[in-house]
Design an enzyme around this catalytic site. Structure first.
Site: not given
Lengths: 516, 929
Positions: B594, B652, B263, B578, B519
């Site tokens: 993101d 988004h 992440d 993701r 997510d």
């Protein structure tokens, strides 16, 4: 014909309802009309003639009207199908309001018309719910209408208040002007009187303090002199100094006479007077009492307690108060000898009292003046602001009353023309969501919203701000508050001030489609 | 979704940097095994001549069988042995080999992790017969040649095992495409605990520390590595996910590409840092061939890449004498694979074309099953739509502004304190009621369900995790592995355990929601090393997290997929993830995580989605508008245009951004966005058909140009434009203030602009002038594209709408063809009762024919669907007449200038076979158009 003529006049909602049955009968007489066409336009859709696109873009055989293929540029050949992107479907909705739909809503599985006519060839079956929905809508309209009527009434009483209230404020503004004119000169006088008194006070205090410091310095010199004067004969010699290692200028471990003479300005012997004049100034910062040097433990490396304190200080950072430290023996001794400055003598105290009186007098006048000035500028803002047509919003500003709205977590508080606030219910802590900036409605409808900006800053974002939508209502109340985007708030405020329009009855007219 | 709202103390720190803090993530030098393998590679390169440190096959150990051979590999330096299996496997083309290296089970200190069949591979991969010949070169070569009666093509595939030094070359038509271990970089670290304190640990062999996180490595290091070269290839692609170009860059002197699901906060573009997901698959492509190497290993993996135009092919002397047809190119690309643990399980794919290679990979890891049609329509998402009123208001505004959308999404704030499977009852007092209201308009709802579970002893779901042997454990004390994520202190269900996946799926049974968004599945652990789980955390059967890391997220979304089937067994599931791994395509769509609201990120979305598309992750897209930061209206418009022609199309935005729903923009921007969305809706039949075809054979829906134009070398490093199926080509505008755009049109075709039908010859770059609303979309001559030209508020609302067929003529043979697939759009009946319609349209010699590949009365709507319009593009002369199937004459308009023939309302049922004939003026009635 008569019925049609009658219904074109405005009826109140309740009268209209009882005409609906008659209207239904009239409708059935219309016979076969192309789907999706309002009566008013039936003349343009004549099955016996070729169809002219309503924008004049072409002529089609009648068979191509509503054949589910779009031919006219304006979509007018397909009023009853979804074939044209720009087409419109009319539903009569008897018992409720008729309406036009986008052609894309025809046979899309969603009942858009309350009469269900838009889903004539669909996987969804739509019941005709116009009577139920119409009834509910009429009741709602009635309720809303009543509010508007009530709101408009209040609006009118508010309007009556506007001018007197404005006049009162203007009058007060004039009074303040006068008062300020009175207060300002005397304030100036008082200020110079204050200054004179303070100067005298300061001089006297300074003199007193200086005398005290001189005497204290002499006492310290005397104390050292007496310690050095080992035989108490009122004189000291170099030998008396030689036993003090701090005079070892070259740090070779011994104190020579030459080294000492650097401190004594060449004197080999001195009485107190010459000690104080020549020697004392040179040694006062380095001299160490032998009494203390005999107890070095007390002075060496910081104690455990001190080091803990230090760490704690560091840990606590700037905000932390250092814990009280133990006075060193030296300070102990010095304090015992000198203690605090003696009280001011009566003549000095007299000057201080006078200065205090002068200050008090000045402060009083100053407070009064600044209070008046603040009031003045507040009032000026209040009086000069734009309150919309007939200054209808003035009473709302004038009252200074705030409106509140509660959700689960917060109380939102809007003080119109002042500020917007969010108060956390649990903690009571309050956050500014902006201060009144200006009206922000669109052109032609400027007074339909207000903007409050420069509220508390957001991390990594803008300062908080609020947009307030203003609607007509019989009393001032906050109807909703939310935060659609981070730190950008949205509120809805009802107020009689927005009820300038004379409410017309919202008619639900069964023959209303004649107007289309 | 990111976490910076969470940690107060991090906020200030984070705000100081505008992008990723690279120091939070390891470089190769900071990763012990990567450093050791690179060191080894350098040493091996230097030692190449003397043959030391080389593995060789023990000739005595070789046991051949019908499908391949097994043998022992011996390290010449240490004498240590490994087991080797080389065999052909049964993929659709039969041209795939599998090379597997492991320790002999009875010699291993500790078993090595391999994903179970169904985790990444679709099932246990069956082997396929070969003929084995070891008479070549004194028995130092074993040649495995495909033996497959039914598939004569397969016979041209060979794998050649060289015993000493150990090496495997794969040949197609006697042309070498892949060379394994030709650089002798095979390196195998046997599990070994630190012998004593004096042991050299400078390269982190026994334990490692990174940013205060100690990796105890209780079993020592167990990394594996090997080189895979592609002789004759200059271009390689794959190994997502990286925010980088589609064609892989040479990593010499820099960082290797890293595959380690992480992440990464505000990720940086144009570098090989690891991102949220991994597919350890590389394709090499040249004008002659496509080859693939699938390194089937879910532990942390680094890949070095080096390409050169002329390095002589790199064949061994032995092999050179064996190979009959030398590579036509001197180019060579070498890759070096380094994995932290597990086995070497390498699939070698040999193909003439990219699509052939993709089919082989699809045979191994599966395809994306046909998604419910709403999921390929437009999705509206934001962190967060605050409450029910907000949701319904957004829904209403779409209708009010006549903009279609199919799905509204709810991010983490909809839950009761980040307890997934729950609702905040203040904001959403009646979720089922809200869902019903959306469904009534044919619209859907997706809610986020993350794999971390809040530690709340008063919460029944947590109690089940706590008491049920469900969560990952700490290596220290076998207690629950505890970490921080959105809810604060959390635990992570151990999705490696099939029983846990079953438990998770059952949790969906009573959850009031329809579709799911997973997510944070990397897994994201805010206070863990590199923001993920500690490598020594303990999973099912005692596996260490390091052994399963890249697989974790894929098993999360797989279990969620199963959960939807538990809840609604008749409905096609939809899950977005993701984190991903090879095989993720079977149970999830993927988005690129993101990103940020800037032009560079918009530009990067194209190569990123392309890279996913060619590695099996067919159903992918980037957050439209950019997640972080406020977007300006022009950027937003361009992003909608780009996203509208990518497989997964979702807007988004981050919690801290200003609202940006289309109607909040000034009219010109709103209109431009609206028309991009409308275009998407009109193309849904074509897109849906492409997804159907992809589900059958694994072809990408969004493809780099070289996939369909494999011989057009100008396209090999192109990643700013793409195809959508074979018939549509698109280049998004990704520059601010653009007024013109250069588009490359591939060779051997003619291309028509979608808005003017202006035709352009292929093999050239054309310059278009562009306005805010211009979309540079081209139709390919030779294609027949099915559209629905009545965009409505949702895809469900269009289910019975008529079809417009666009027949694109041009080129030499003036033929065209295309498919149309239709079904009910949401159920599983297309599978369970073949309730679907598959039409094939062909145009040749003046006749347009509909042939039914499949039709079924079980798909009831099919009979109601008509072709309302036939558009022929590129018609050179006006036809004399149009003859419809019933012998009637079709009404048409012909525009000479644009060579456009439009047949009005032929009223052709799609579910019936028919032919429409264009009659020319000559007596024969034969087309001469």
């Amino acid at each position: 014909l008569q019925l049609v003529a009658m219904t074109t006049t405005v009826f109140s909602v309740s009268i209209c309802c009882c005409l609906l049955a008659a209207a239904a009968a009239a409708d059935s007489e219309a016979g076969e009309s192309p789907r999706g066409v309002p009566r008013s336009k039936l003349g343009l859709y004549d099955p016996t003639k070729p169809f002219n696109c309503l924008d004049g873009s072409g002529t089609l055989p009648w068979s191509k009207v509503n054949d589910d293929y779009c031919d006219c540029r304006d979509g007018s050949d397909e009023p009853g199908t979804s074939a044209c992107k720009n087409g419109r479907f009319f539903c009569r909705n008897r018992g409720h309001k008729p309406k036009y739909l986008l052609a894309s809503r025809v046979n899309d599985g969603v009942c858009d018309c309350c009469d269900g006519t838009d889903e004539f060839d669909s996987w969804t079956t739509c019941a005709d719910v116009c009577w139920e929905e119409g009834k509910a809508a009429r009741e709602e309209a009635e309720r809303r209408h009543a509010l508007l009527v009530e709101g408009h009434k209040v609006y009118n009483t508010w309007l009556q208040d506007v001018e007197p209230k404005l006049a009162a404020r203007r009058k007060r503004l004039a009074e303040i002007g006068a008062e300020l004119e009175r207060v300002q000169p005397s304030k100036a006088e008082l200020e110079s009187a204050k200054k004179a008194a303070e100067d005298a006070e300061e001089a006297a205090k300074t003199e007193h303090k200086k005398a005290w410091e001189e005497s204290r310095e002499r006492q310290r010199a005397e104390r050292v002199f007496n310690e050095l004067d080992s035989d108490s004969d009122g004189r000291i010699g170099l030998a008396d100094l030689q036993i003090h290692p701090e005079f070892d200028v070259n740090a070779d471990g011994g104190v020579t006479l030459d080294e000492l003479r650097q401190y004594t300005e060449g004197l080999d012997e001195a009485d107190f007077a010459s000690f104080q004049e020549k020697i004392w100034p040179n040694i006062k910062t380095i001299f160490k009492s032998l009494k203390q040097q005999q107890q070095p433990a007390a002075e060496s490396a910081p104690t455990a307690e001190e080091s803990t304190d230090k760490e704690m200080d560091e840990a606590l950072g700037e905000g932390a108060q250092p814990p009280p430290t133990q006075p060193t023996p030296q300070e102990d001794q010095a304090e015992a000898e000198t203690d605090s400055m003696p009280d001011y003598p009566a003549e000095v105290q007299e000057l201080i009292n006078k200065a205090n009186e002068a200050r008090e007098a000045y402060n009083k006048a100053n407070d009064e003046a600044s209070k008046l000035t603040t009031e003045k500028s507040d009032l000026e803002r209040l009086v000069e602001r734009d309150y919309g047509p007939s200054n209808a919003f003035f009473p709302m500003a004038d009252s200074g009353e705030c409106a509140e709205f509660n959700d689960n977590e917060y109380t939102y508080k809007l003080c119109p023309f002042k500020e917007s606030l969010q108060i956390q219910k649990a903690s009571g802590s309050s956050t500014s969501l902006g201060r009144f900036k200006d009206w922000s409605g669109p052109e032609g409808d400027k007074y339909s919203s207000q903007e409050y900006t420069d509220g508390q800053g957001c991390w990594n974002g803008p300062n908080r701000s609020t947009k307030v939508r203003i609607v007509c209502g019989p009393k001032t109340e906050l109807l909703s508050a939310s935060e659609p985007s981070r730190c950008e708030y949205s509120m809805e405020l009802a107020t009689p001030a927005a009820c300038h329009a004379h409410p017309t009855a919202e008619t639900v007219d069964p023959e209303h489609d004649e107007l289309y | 979704m990111r976490w910076f709202v969470f940690f107060g103390f991090l906020l200030v720190w984070v705000s100081l940097c505008v992008c990723v803090d690279r120091s939070n993530f390891k470089t190769c030098e900071q990763s012990g095994f990567c450093k050791r393998h690179r060191k080894f590679a350098t040493a091996q390169d230097a030692a190449e001549a003397d043959g030391a440190n080389q593995y060789q096959v023990d000739p005595a150990s070789i046991a051949t069988d019908d499908n391949g051979l097994s043998a022992a590999l011996v390290d010449a330096a240490t004498g240590k042995r490994l087991s080797l299996r080389l065999a052909r496997v049964a993929t659709v083309t039969g041209r795939t080999f599998r090379l597997k290296i492991n320790e002999f089970a009875d010699e291993a200190k500790r078993p090595r992790f391999e994903p179970a069949p169904g985790d990444s591979l679709v099932a246990d991969v069956a082997e396929a017969p070969v003929a084995i010949d070891n008479k070549q070169l004194d028995g130092n070569l074993y040649v495995l040649e495909a033996k497959d009666g039914a598939k004569s093509d397969a016979a041209k595939a060979k794998a050649v095992l060289q015993l000493k030094p150990f090496r495997v070359d794969c040949l197609l038509n006697d042309r070498p495409l892949i060379s394994v271990n030709s650089k002798s970089r095979l390196m195998w670290e046997f599990h070994q605990q630190k012998p004593d304190d004096s042991a050299d640990n400078s390269d982190g062999l026994y334990d490692e520390e990174f940013k205060g996180h100690r990796d105890a490595k209780p079993h020592g290091s167990s990394s594996v590595g090997m080189d895979v070269a592609f002789p004759g290839f200059e271009h390689v692609y794959g190994i997502p996910e990286h925010a980088d170009s589609l064609a892989l860059r040479s990593t010499a002197g820099g960082e290797p590409y890293r595959l380690y699901n992480l992440d990464v906060f505000e990720y940086e573009l144009n570098n090989p840092m690891a991102l949220y997901g991994s597919v350890p698959l590389v394709y090499a492509h040249s004008a002659n061939n496509t080859a693939g190497a699938f390194w089937h290993n879910p532990s942390e993996t680094w890949v070095d890449v080096q390409s050169s135009k002329s390095s002589g092919g790199g064949l061994s002397a032995l092999l050179t004498s064996f190979v009959k047809s030398a590579s036509p190119s001197e180019a060579l690309t070498e890759t070096h694979w380094m994995s932290e643990s597990g086995v070497i399980d390498l699939f070698l794919l040999l193909s003439d074309t990219p699509l052939g290679a993709f089919r082989q990979y699809a045979s191994l890891t599966g395809t994306t099953p046909l998604p419910p049609i709403f999921s390929i329509a437009y999705h509206q998402c934001r962190w967060n739509y605050n409450d029910e009123t907000d949701v319904l208001e957004v829904d209403r505004n779409f209708d009010e502004n006549d903009i279609p959308y199919d799905v509204i999404w709810l991010d983490i704030e909809h839950t009761d304190g980040k307890r997934y499977f729950t609702w905040d009852s203040n904001k959403f007092p009646n979720p089922q009621g809200m869902l019903d209201k959306l469904n009534a308009k044919g619209r859907q709802l997706v809610t986020v369900v993350d794999p971390h579970i809040k530690r709340d002893d008063n919460w029944a779901l947590y109690q089940r995790v706590r008491d049920g042997d469900i969560a990952v454990k700490s290596h220290k004390d076998d207690g629950l592995y505890d970490g921080w994520c959105w809810p604060g202190s959390s635990v992570w269900p151990d999705f490696i355990d099939p029983a846990v996946r079953k438990w998770w799926a059952n949790e969906f049974k009573d959850y009031v929601a329809a579709y799911t968004w997973n997510d944070m599945g990397e897994p994201s652990v805010f206070n863990g090393p590199e923001v993920t789980m500690h490598k020594d955390a303990k999973h099912h059967n005692g596996w260490e997290h390091r052994e399963v890391h890249n697989l974790y997220g894929a098993l999360v979304h797989q279990a969620s997929w199963d959960g939807q089937l538990v809840k609604s067994p008749q409905r096609r599931p939809f899950v977005l993830t993701r984190a991903f791994f090879a095989g993720s395509q079977r149970t999830a769509a993927v988005w690129t995580g993101d990103n940020a609201a800037n032009w560079d990120h918009l530009k990067a979305s194209v190569p990123m989605v392309l890279s996913l598309s060619i590695t099996g992750i067919t159903f992918s897209g980037a957050d439209v508008g950019g997640f972080f930061g406020n977007t300006d209206p022009e950027l937003l418009v361009r992003w909608y245009q780009a996203g509208s022609l990518q497989p997964f199309f979702r807007a988004h935005a981050h919690l801290d951004t200003r609202r940006r729903e289309p109607w909040l923009l000034d009219a010109q921007y709103k209109e431009a966005i609206r028309s991009a969305i409308l275009l998407r809706y009109t193309l849904l039949p074509y897109l849906y058909t492409q997804f159907y075809l992809s589900a059958r054979d694994g072809r990408p829906v969004m493809a780099p140009l070289w996939v369909y134009y494999p011989k057009d070398e100008a396209t090999f490093s192109m990643d700013d434009q793409h195809l959508l199926g074979p018939d549509l080509l698109f280049k998004p505008v990704t520059e601010a203030g653009a007024t013109s755009l250069s588009v490359y049109l591939p060779k051997d075709s003619i291309w028509y602009r979608h808005d003017t039908w202006e035709g352009f010859g292929g093999g050239q770059t054309v310059s278009l002038s562009v306005s805010l609303t211009t979309m540079s979309l081209f139709y390919r001559a030779g294609g027949i594209v099915a559209r629905r030209d009545r965009p409505r508020r949702s895809s469900a609302a269009m289910r019975r709408d008529p079809i417009t067929l666009v027949v694109l003529l041009g080129g030499r043979d003036r033929r065209a063809s295309g498919h149309l697939y239709l079904d009910d759009g949401y159920s599983l009946e297309h599978k369970t009762s073949s309730a679907y319609l598959h039409c094939r349209f062909n145009y040749a010699d003046g006749s347009l024919t509909n042939t039914l590949v499949h039709s079924s009365p079980a798909y009831a709507d099919a009979d109601r669907i008509k072709v309302e319009r036939l558009i022929f593009v590129g018609v050179r002369t006006r036809p004399k007449s149009v003859v419809l199937p019933d012998g009637g004459v079709g009404e048409f308009t012909y525009t000479e200038q644009s060579r456009l023939l439009v047949i009005r309302r032929p009223n052709l049922p799609v579910a019936k076979a028919w032919t429409v004939r264009l009659m020319d003026a000559s007596a024969s009635g034969h087309d001469e158009l």
